[in-house]
Design an enzyme around this catalytic site. Structure first.
Site, PDB file in Angstrom:
ATOM      1  N   SER A   1       0.831  -1.212   0.000  1.00 24.01           N
ATOM      2  CA  SER A   1       0.000   0.000   0.000  1.00 24.01           C
ATOM      3  C   SER A   1       0.863   1.259   0.000  1.00 24.01           C
ATOM      4  CB  SER A   1      -0.925   0.000   1.219  1.00 24.01           C
ATOM      5  OG  SER A   1      -1.807  -1.101   1.196  1.00 24.01           O
TER       6      SER A   1
ATOM      7  N   GLY B   1      -6.643   6.065  10.030  1.00 25.18           N
ATOM      8  CA  GLY B   1      -6.588   4.610   9.990  1.00 25.18           C
ATOM      9  C   GLY B   1      -7.978   4.016   9.992  1.00 25.18           C
ATOM     10  N   SER B   2      -8.926   4.713  10.611  1.00 32.34           N
ATOM     11  CA  SER B   2     -10.328   4.354  10.425  1.00 32.34           C
ATOM     12  C   SER B   2     -10.734   5.054   9.137  1.00 32.34           C
ATOM     13  CB  SER B   2     -11.177   4.817  11.605  1.00 32.34           C
ATOM     14  OG  SER B   2     -12.497   4.389  11.441  1.00 32.34           O
TER      15      SER B   2
ATOM     16  N   GLU C   1     -23.428  14.476   9.803  1.00 30.81           N
ATOM     17  CA  GLU C   1     -22.784  14.575  11.115  1.00 30.81           C
ATOM     18  C   GLU C   1     -21.338  14.088  11.107  1.00 30.81           C
ATOM     19  OE1 GLU C   1     -27.154  14.515  11.546  1.00 30.81           O
ATOM     20  OE2 GLU C   1     -25.766  13.108  10.591  1.00 30.81           O
TER      21      GLU C   1
ATOM     22  N   ASP D   1     -41.783  13.461  20.005  1.00 29.15           N
ATOM     23  CA  ASP D   1     -41.037  13.032  18.810  1.00 29.15           C
ATOM     24  C   ASP D   1     -40.733  11.545  18.806  1.00 29.15           C
ATOM     25  OD1 ASP D   1     -41.023  15.437  17.545  1.00 29.15           O
ATOM     26  OD2 ASP D   1     -39.035  16.047  18.240  1.00 29.15           O
TER      27      ASP D   1
END
Length: 623
Positions: A37, A120-121, A372, A429
């Site tokens: 990689s 890394g995430s 978000e 709600d």
């Protein structure tokens, strides 16, 4: 005198070869890692670090330096190799990759001074890059932000949230590069080497897309030039590459992801093949010393951003004010006092009252619409560059960005998250809008400060503390209006609590936070008419908690502790208190929401789900 970059091409090719060798040696020494990689992006990395970016390897945090974010964090070895070649540290350290005593970890973290945010995430680096690019605007700097993505991570939805926001904000100081090597961990990537697929998507999202051969140095330099000239939109360079480039027995072959070359014949064969790729470079040319010719940013320090005094709260006892409304006022006051304060929204500014900040400081208010993940990711990038960001939305929707919350903890960046409309107390709600697990999410991270104010004064005071407190923080806000119970002069602290009712005859301690503080006070009044006294505590700091104060209350009230929270039983206030007092030998009786709730009026729901004053009274009497 500017250097002709085309004259650097032979040396840049050599640098790319050296970066491949360094990455291979480091991963083989470790026995783990992702050398192939790294090898696909080596030419891009050489061009960026030794012909494009402006930075000082000895002063990587310089606010005028160009920024680089490695979104495909598993290629960390080549990032480390580039910084070592630039002179940031001794190359010998590369052989300590992934060792316990080394900061050269398997994926980059800000333990290293040249890393802004942990990656890394996958899918997060490009979101953080949005924030670093926005910060350049905030401080009126001409630094540029570069972010390198993998083609595999381009399947992540957060990448396309970032694509939307980058285009909407016209971030022409942002340049992305996608390393399209065609191979993921387990198989070919979604679009393999179909460059037209990538180009169509990034163009559709409003970016200037450039397709190149990612191993052709002149094409890489040309694309970087074109990106710098592009105005009014960010650029995405789509580089077609080969995984494992430079070593024939792994080039473009599946099954090599995350595998280090074995020491011995395999490693020796790979290095020998790469060493044959070096080309002669004249000793007296600039190309002979690439690291020494890296352009440096301005050395003159910027003026220190000194905040002014914050206007204190100005409420009257008994005023009915929702803590979410106090939030809007508080961050606006902070913004008046400190130019580092910025606010981010996900299209709920009129519910969180952050629109008050937007009206006062429109240049420091960033709208992300209903996205978000990029909102929190951009806040991470802003915080890493010196801003103090307050991203806010309904507390339940922040759970969409839970992985970003986790990575912000690893990065230890000072984002100040605000979640409103928490708990069953929001009313009609219904459960999809009721955050009932948010305290658990933030308390699970070891370095988050978590606040839960009950009135407007405590909300304003705690938000001011968040702004000055290092590291990440979360504040939980309620929808209903609640009465002001604190004076404007009251003070609060990280890890503090307030004892609201107490006597020498208290038979139990009731601990609430937010709306349940008022249920505890109602229970106090009801029990008092029956000549039963209880101690009432407002646990406004949920992480950390005041262990000593809780233990003292337990000892004073016969060890009878009751927590009451507008939250599920797992991970919230009950668990926080139980953890604090367990070693002193005390147990906790917990009133919490223990089933999926439903629509109804707030007071009906507090009663139905076991956290009303009547339930507190019943629990006290059970003793």
């Amino acid at each position: 005198m500017a250097i002709d970059r085309t004259s650097l091409i032979p040396a840049l090719k050599n640098m790319a070869t050296q970066l491949r060798i360094d990455s291979i040696r480091a991963t083989s020494e470790s026995g783990t890692g992702h050398p192939t990689s790294c090898m696909s992006m080596a030419d891009i990395c050489a061009a960026l670090f030794f012909a494009e970016m402006r930075y000082d390897a000895k002063d990587p945090k310089n606010p005028e330096s160009d920024r680089f974010v490695l979104s495909k964090g598993h290629a960390a070895p080549i990032l480390y190799a580039a910084w070592a070649e630039a002179g940031a540290f001794d190359r010998a350290e590369l052989l300590k990759l992934r060792q316990l005593g080394s900061d050269l970890e398997g994926h980059p973290t800000p333990r290293l001074p040249f890393v802004d945010v942990a990656t890394g995430s996958l899918g997060q680096g490009v979101c953080a890059a949005i924030g670093t690019a926005l910060n350049a605007r905030r401080i009126a700097s001409d630094y540029r932000t570069y972010v390198l993505l993998g083609d595999g991570e381009s399947a992540e939805g957060s990448v396309w949230e970032a694509a939307d926001v980058g285009s909407m904000d016209r971030l022409d100081n942002l340049c992305g590069i996608t390393d399209v090597n065609g191979l993921g961990q387990s198989r070919a990537t979604m679009w393999d080497h179909d460059m037209a697929q990538f180009e169509r998507r990034w163009t559709a999202f409003g970016w200037h897309a450039i397709v190149i051969d990612g191993h052709e140095m002149s094409a890489i330099l040309g694309a970087l030039d074109e990106a710098r000239r592009t105005k009014g939109q960010p650029t995405m360079i789509l580089a077609r590459t080969v995984k494992g480039k430079g070593v024939s027995f792994v080039e473009g072959k599946d099954g090599w992801h995350g595998k280090a070359f074995k020491k011995g014949e395999e490693l020796d064969r790979a290095i020998a093949e790469l060493e044959k790729q070096f080309v002669p470079v004249p000793k007296d040319s600039p190309a002979a010393s690439l690291a020494q010719n890296i352009p440096k940013p301005a050395s003159a320090p910027r003026p220190v951003e000194k905040p002014k005094p914050i206007v204190p709260p100005a409420y009257r006892l008994g005023d009915l004010v929702a803590t979410r409304e106090a939030y809007g006022s508080a961050i606006t006051k902070l913004g008046d006092a400190d130019s580092r304060i910025v606010a981010l929204d996900a299209d709920v500014k009129n519910s969180t009252f952050s629109d008050r900040f937007e009206k006062a400081h429109p240049d420091r208010f960033y709208q992300n619409f209903i996205a978000e993940q990029v909102m929190v990711g951009a806040a991470m990038g802003l915080a890493a560059r010196g801003a103090i960001p307050f991203p806010s939305t309904f507390a339940c929707f922040l759970s969409r960005a839970a992985d970003f919350v986790r990575m912000a903890a690893i990065s230890n960046v000072g984002i100040k998250l605000a979640g409103s409309h928490a708990g069953v107390s929001i009313g009609e709600d219904g459960p999809s809008q009721m955050a009932l697990e948010d305290l658990a999410m933030y308390r699970a991270q070891p370095n988050y400060t978590v606040f839960y104010p009950c009135d407007a004064v405590s909300a304003e005071r705690l938000i001011a503390i968040m702004a000055s407190h290092p590291g990440p923080a979360y504040i939980r806000m309620s929808r209903p209006k609640t009465p002001v119970i604190y004076s404007n002069e009251d003070t609060f602290a990280v890890g503090g609590l307030k004892v609201l009712r107490q006597s020498g005859d208290d038979v139990a301690t009731v601990i609430g936070a937010g709306v349940t503080v008022f249920e505890a006070l109602k229970a106090y009044d009801q029990l008092k008419t029956e000549r039963t006294l209880i101690r009432v505590i407002d646990l406004y700091s949920v992480a950390p908690v005041d262990r000593d104060g809780l233990v003292a209350a337990a000892r004073a009230t016969g060890g009878r502790l009751i927590t009451v929270e507008d939250h599920y039983a797992g991970g919230g206030i009950g668990d926080a208190v139980a953890e604090a007092v367990a070693d002193a030998g005390f147990t906790v009786h917990r009133l919490a929401v223990r089933e999926i709730p439903r629509s109804g009026k707030p007071e009906e729901l507090l009663e139905r789900f076991g956290i009303s004053a009547d339930h507190i009274v019943k629990e006290v009497k059970s003793f």
